[in-house]
Design an enzyme around this catalytic site. Structure first.
Site, PDB file in Angstrom:
ATOM      1  N   ILE A 121     -36.472  44.262 -17.706  1.00 19.25           N
ATOM      2  CA  ILE A 121     -35.886  42.941 -17.907  1.00 19.25           C
ATOM      3  C   ILE A 121     -35.047  42.961 -19.183  1.00 19.25           C
ATOM      4  O   ILE A 121     -35.550  43.291 -20.271  1.00 19.25           O
ATOM      5  CB  ILE A 121     -36.990  41.859 -18.028  1.00 19.25           C
ATOM      6  CG1 ILE A 121     -37.890  41.866 -16.786  1.00 19.25           C
ATOM      7  CG2 ILE A 121     -36.346  40.486 -18.232  1.00 19.25           C
ATOM      8  CD1 ILE A 121     -37.229  41.515 -15.477  1.00 19.25           C
ATOM      9  N   LYS A 122     -33.775  42.608 -19.035  1.00 20.85           N
ATOM     10  CA  LYS A 122     -32.891  42.600 -20.196  1.00 20.85           C
ATOM     11  C   LYS A 122     -33.013  41.263 -20.930  1.00 20.85           C
ATOM     12  O   LYS A 122     -32.846  40.202 -20.330  1.00 20.85           O
ATOM     13  CB  LYS A 122     -31.430  42.816 -19.750  1.00 20.85           C
ATOM     14  CG  LYS A 122     -31.182  44.221 -19.230  1.00 20.85           C
ATOM     15  CD  LYS A 122     -29.798  44.362 -18.648  1.00 20.85           C
ATOM     16  CE  LYS A 122     -28.729  44.377 -19.700  1.00 20.85           C
ATOM     17  NZ  LYS A 122     -27.379  44.531 -19.081  1.00 20.85           N
ATOM     18  N   VAL A 123     -33.299  41.362 -22.209  1.00 19.64           N
ATOM     19  CA  VAL A 123     -33.430  40.162 -23.051  1.00 19.64           C
ATOM     20  C   VAL A 123     -32.475  40.310 -24.236  1.00 19.64           C
ATOM     21  O   VAL A 123     -32.557  41.301 -24.975  1.00 19.64           O
ATOM     22  CB  VAL A 123     -34.886  40.017 -23.567  1.00 19.64           C
ATOM     23  CG1 VAL A 123     -35.006  38.821 -24.496  1.00 19.64           C
ATOM     24  CG2 VAL A 123     -35.861  39.898 -22.395  1.00 19.64           C
TER      25      VAL A 123
END
Ligand code: E4P
Length: 230
Positions: A89-91
């Protein structure tokens, strides 16, 4: 060095995987919007269907508040994380993002810290538990910084500290920037369609092959290969 496809176009993704054993796919909200599909989860599911088993998918949250980022990441993990691929998951590395990275990492969700525009934010994300750190090499160059140097400095600082995180170099315009990553021992890069197509296509070699065929056919006959001779 792992090389990922920075695109969400199904045809291109299929072609790239057919051409070379790339290591995965990365998307961001802009990349997904370019597909024209108003249902991004549907697009991501279709991408997963095309990806070889064991490759990595990186997909980004849109929320900006920590709690919402965490909920969104958990929802994406629920929907996309059960299949044959490894989900990250890209944050984005905002203050709220750093807090979300820490919470998600403690929950065992793989996080890629994205929108990295400096060494310190990357270091903070690594300390918070991010698995990957994505410095935007070409965007940094456009801003007048040295994107390659910043990516290498992140790699050096994170390795010196002994953190698990690897650099996932992002936002490239040319092969030289990617080669610089490889020479520095950087773990991964994600490359858009345009520069990516140049990595597996060497124009000078293609021309050399044409000359070989022309010379061979001049002597042995049109369309002939070694298969025609015993
Ligand atoms: C990484 O996934 C980034 O979102 C992406 O590489 C940015 O690339 P761009 O600068 O070409 O938009």
């Amino acid at each position: 060095m792992r090389i990922l496809i920075d695109d969400a176009d199904l045809t291109k993704i299929e072609q790239f995987f057919d051409m070379y054993p790339y290591d995965g796919v990365t998307t961001n909200p802009t990349i997904l919007s370019k597909t024209g599909n108003p249902d991004p989860m549907d697009q991501l599911k279709k991408i997963v269907a095309l990806m070889p088993e064991g490759t990595d998918l990186h997909a980004q949250v849109l929320s900006t508040e920590t709690d919402d980022m965490v909920k969104e990441a958990e929802h994406m993990t629920e929907v996309l994380g059960k299949g044959k691929i490894n989900l990250y998951i890209k944050v984005p590395v905002t203050a709220n993002g750093l807090k979300a990275i820490s919470i998600l990492s403690k929950k065992g969700i793989n996080v890629t810290a994205t929108a990295v525009y400096g060494v310190m934010p990357a270091f903070m994300a690594a300390k918070a538990g991010a698995k990957y750190l994505a410095p935007y090499v070409n965007r940094l160059d456009v801003l007048g910084y040295d994107g390659v140097k910043i990516a290498i400095d992140i790699h050096t600082a994170v390795k010196a500290a002994g953190y698990e995180a690897e650099v996932l170099g992002a936002s490239f315009k040319n092969s030289q920037q990617i080669l610089d990553m490889a020479k520095a021992g950087i773990g991964s890069v994600t490359v858009g369609s345009e520069p990516l197509s140049k990595l597996a296509y060497n124009g000078i070699a293609e021309d050399a092959v044409k000359a070989f065929i022309q010379d061979f056919e001049g002597c042995c006959g049109e369309g002939k290969t070694m298969l025609d001779f015993e």
